[in-house]
Motif scaffolding. Sequence first.
Motif, PDB file in Angstrom:
ATOM      1  N   SER A  91     -18.632 -34.200 -10.282  1.00  0.00           N
ATOM      2  CA  SER A  91     -17.629 -33.129 -10.276  1.00  0.00           C
ATOM      3  C   SER A  91     -18.349 -31.807 -10.070  1.00  0.00           C
ATOM      4  O   SER A  91     -19.361 -31.530 -10.719  1.00  0.00           O
ATOM      5  CB  SER A  91     -16.820 -33.127 -11.570  1.00  0.00           C
ATOM      6  OG  SER A  91     -17.665 -33.183 -12.676  1.00  0.00           O
ATOM      7  N   SER A  92     -17.850 -31.053  -9.103  1.00  0.00           N
ATOM      8  CA  SER A  92     -18.501 -29.773  -8.814  1.00  0.00           C
ATOM      9  C   SER A  92     -17.563 -28.628  -9.180  1.00  0.00           C
ATOM     10  O   SER A  92     -16.384 -28.637  -8.839  1.00  0.00           O
ATOM     11  CB  SER A  92     -18.917 -29.745  -7.345  1.00  0.00           C
ATOM     12  OG  SER A  92     -18.188 -28.802  -6.640  1.00  0.00           O
ATOM     13  N   PHE A  93     -18.097 -27.674  -9.941  1.00  0.00           N
ATOM     14  CA  PHE A  93     -17.297 -26.555 -10.430  1.00  0.00           C
ATOM     15  C   PHE A  93     -17.509 -25.346  -9.542  1.00  0.00           C
ATOM     16  O   PHE A  93     -18.642 -24.915  -9.347  1.00  0.00           O
ATOM     17  CB  PHE A  93     -17.694 -26.207 -11.875  1.00  0.00           C
ATOM     18  CG  PHE A  93     -17.125 -27.155 -12.869  1.00  0.00           C
ATOM     19  CD1 PHE A  93     -17.503 -28.479 -12.866  1.00  0.00           C
ATOM     20  CD2 PHE A  93     -16.181 -26.717 -13.786  1.00  0.00           C
ATOM     21  CE1 PHE A  93     -16.961 -29.372 -13.783  1.00  0.00           C
ATOM     22  CE2 PHE A  93     -15.640 -27.601 -14.700  1.00  0.00           C
ATOM     23  CZ  PHE A  93     -16.027 -28.920 -14.704  1.00  0.00           C
ATOM     24  N   ASP A  94     -16.411 -24.814  -9.036  1.00  0.00           N
ATOM     25  CA  ASP A  94     -16.486 -23.641  -8.174  1.00  0.00           C
ATOM     26  C   ASP A  94     -15.423 -22.650  -8.633  1.00  0.00           C
ATOM     27  O   ASP A  94     -14.557 -22.992  -9.453  1.00  0.00           O
ATOM     28  CB  ASP A  94     -16.247 -24.062  -6.721  1.00  0.00           C
ATOM     29  CG  ASP A  94     -16.411 -22.881  -5.770  1.00  0.00           C
ATOM     30  OD1 ASP A  94     -17.429 -22.185  -5.887  1.00  0.00           O
ATOM     31  OD2 ASP A  94     -15.509 -22.636  -4.949  1.00  0.00           O
ATOM     32  N   THR A  95     -15.474 -21.413  -8.081  1.00  0.00           N
ATOM     33  CA  THR A  95     -14.440 -20.427  -8.440  1.00  0.00           C
ATOM     34  C   THR A  95     -13.063 -20.883  -7.953  1.00  0.00           C
ATOM     35  O   THR A  95     -12.046 -20.381  -8.429  1.00  0.00           O
ATOM     36  CB  THR A  95     -14.746 -19.063  -7.799  1.00  0.00           C
ATOM     37  OG1 THR A  95     -15.071 -19.278  -6.435  1.00  0.00           O
ATOM     38  CG2 THR A  95     -15.900 -18.367  -8.490  1.00  0.00           C
ATOM     39  N   SER A 109     -11.568 -22.398 -19.229  1.00  0.00           N
ATOM     40  CA  SER A 109     -10.105 -22.580 -19.252  1.00  0.00           C
ATOM     41  C   SER A 109      -9.486 -22.090 -17.954  1.00  0.00           C
ATOM     42  O   SER A 109      -8.563 -22.704 -17.419  1.00  0.00           O
ATOM     43  CB  SER A 109      -9.480 -21.799 -20.391  1.00  0.00           C
ATOM     44  OG  SER A 109      -9.888 -22.296 -21.607  1.00  0.00           O
ATOM     45  N   LYS A 110      -9.997 -20.955 -17.448  1.00  0.00           N
ATOM     46  CA  LYS A 110      -9.467 -20.420 -16.194  1.00  0.00           C
ATOM     47  C   LYS A 110      -9.712 -21.412 -15.049  1.00  0.00           C
ATOM     48  O   LYS A 110      -8.808 -21.690 -14.268  1.00  0.00           O
ATOM     49  CB  LYS A 110     -10.123 -19.069 -15.895  1.00  0.00           C
ATOM     50  CG  LYS A 110      -9.578 -18.384 -14.652  1.00  0.00           C
ATOM     51  CD  LYS A 110     -10.192 -17.020 -14.446  1.00  0.00           C
ATOM     52  CE  LYS A 110     -11.108 -16.999 -13.255  1.00  0.00           C
ATOM     53  NZ  LYS A 110     -11.675 -15.687 -12.968  1.00  0.00           N
ATOM     54  N   LEU A 111     -10.933 -21.961 -14.978  1.00  0.00           N
ATOM     55  CA  LEU A 111     -11.238 -22.915 -13.897  1.00  0.00           C
ATOM     56  C   LEU A 111     -10.357 -24.163 -14.005  1.00  0.00           C
ATOM     57  O   LEU A 111      -9.914 -24.712 -12.998  1.00  0.00           O
ATOM     58  CB  LEU A 111     -12.716 -23.335 -13.947  1.00  0.00           C
ATOM     59  CG  LEU A 111     -13.753 -22.270 -13.632  1.00  0.00           C
ATOM     60  CD1 LEU A 111     -15.140 -22.899 -13.610  1.00  0.00           C
ATOM     61  CD2 LEU A 111     -13.472 -21.592 -12.303  1.00  0.00           C
ATOM     62  N   ARG A 112     -10.085 -24.601 -15.240  1.00  0.00           N
ATOM     63  CA  ARG A 112      -9.231 -25.785 -15.422  1.00  0.00           C
ATOM     64  C   ARG A 112      -7.795 -25.458 -14.996  1.00  0.00           C
ATOM     65  O   ARG A 112      -7.110 -26.285 -14.411  1.00  0.00           O
ATOM     66  CB  ARG A 112      -9.258 -26.237 -16.879  1.00  0.00           C
ATOM     67  CG  ARG A 112     -10.627 -26.749 -17.287  1.00  0.00           C
ATOM     68  CD  ARG A 112     -10.721 -26.930 -18.771  1.00  0.00           C
ATOM     69  NE  ARG A 112     -10.261 -28.235 -19.213  1.00  0.00           N
ATOM     70  CZ  ARG A 112     -10.013 -28.535 -20.489  1.00  0.00           C
ATOM     71  NH1 ARG A 112     -10.159 -27.619 -21.420  1.00  0.00           N
ATOM     72  NH2 ARG A 112      -9.618 -29.738 -20.823  1.00  0.00           N
ATOM     73  N   ARG A 113      -7.387 -24.218 -15.259  1.00  0.00           N
ATOM     74  CA  ARG A 113      -6.032 -23.797 -14.876  1.00  0.00           C
ATOM     75  C   ARG A 113      -5.911 -23.684 -13.357  1.00  0.00           C
ATOM     76  O   ARG A 113      -4.896 -24.047 -12.764  1.00  0.00           O
ATOM     77  CB  ARG A 113      -5.719 -22.463 -15.554  1.00  0.00           C
ATOM     78  CG  ARG A 113      -4.389 -21.846 -15.236  1.00  0.00           C
ATOM     79  CD  ARG A 113      -3.232 -22.621 -15.809  1.00  0.00           C
ATOM     80  NE  ARG A 113      -3.149 -22.560 -17.257  1.00  0.00           N
ATOM     81  CZ  ARG A 113      -2.185 -23.160 -17.969  1.00  0.00           C
ATOM     82  NH1 ARG A 113      -1.218 -23.822 -17.359  1.00  0.00           N
ATOM     83  NH2 ARG A 113      -2.177 -23.078 -19.275  1.00  0.00           N
ATOM     84  N   ILE A 114      -6.974 -23.194 -12.710  1.00  0.00           N
ATOM     85  CA  ILE A 114      -6.949 -23.098 -11.242  1.00  0.00           C
ATOM     86  C   ILE A 114      -6.864 -24.506 -10.637  1.00  0.00           C
ATOM     87  O   ILE A 114      -6.141 -24.733  -9.673  1.00  0.00           O
ATOM     88  CB  ILE A 114      -8.217 -22.367 -10.721  1.00  0.00           C
ATOM     89  CG1 ILE A 114      -8.191 -20.890 -11.132  1.00  0.00           C
ATOM     90  CG2 ILE A 114      -8.337 -22.471  -9.202  1.00  0.00           C
ATOM     91  CD1 ILE A 114      -9.477 -20.141 -10.848  1.00  0.00           C
TER      92      ILE A 114
END
Length: 274
Positions: A11-15, A71-76
């Motif tokens: 899993s890759s996390f990005d903006t 939390s913001k990234l999960r919401r996006i």
Amino acid sequence: MEAPPKPRQCSSFDTTGIHYLTINYSYMQLFRNKLFPATLDQPRTAFTFHVLDDFIRDNLECGTSGSNYVSKLRRITSNIFPHLVPNRYRELLRVSRIWRLLKLLKWKGFGHRNREPKQGELALFCPSCPQPGINCNPTDEEVSSWKYTRTLVMDGNFKAKHMHDKRPEDQIWLMDGLAYMVGRSEYQSYLKATHHPLERSTCNNHRALESTGVGGTACARHGCFVPHTLVDFQKGEWQVNMDYSLAYAMQYNMKNIVRIINFYDINCAYIKKL
Ligand SMILES: [Zn+2]
Ligand SMILES: [Zn+2]
């Protein structure tokens, strides 16, 4: 020949949110593709360099905490079911700390040097205050002129409290004494040698505090902190704490400078026993 790694889910996390990739890369190849793995051994989670930069800017300018940012990234990623998106809060904290250190090392040119950084070497001092050999080259006669006087201001701050760690043995110091704070072990042995009892408060609200505030020294004209001069307070603003800060400030890039003007709100008392 070494067998190529097996493809696996990562899993890759990005903006732009969290994306799932199937990769058969080693961590070095992840780095080349601007992905920072959360672990080096068989990485399953990676952060883009962009998201790490973005978190540091959000943290600095908006005061966003790590958990709010995740939390913001999960919401996006999913506006309806953010709670179903994996939570990588702990991984973000760990990776972003290493990221900050790597960037500082890069900016200070330590990528291709064979030596380790010295005390305070990862922080910047004032570009305007004269520092012989760095931003000016006065002759021996010139340097004693008033122009090259270093102006310092000292003060304490009681808002930056620090609690005792629950598991101090798990702590790893990435920048111990390399930036603005003084190195721990040297400072602790200095304090022990000064015979100031490090009593623990009997008050419940204060018992958990390892440090009750910080003190430091900055240039008085421009307000830039002097690297390796920020000290922890054990109980109030003791003279021993501030002495340590001032002693390092008086050595910092002071080649041949002979005059210092020092401002301190309690100088009337401090100067008496200096
Ligand atoms: Zn300055
Ligand atoms: Zn006074």
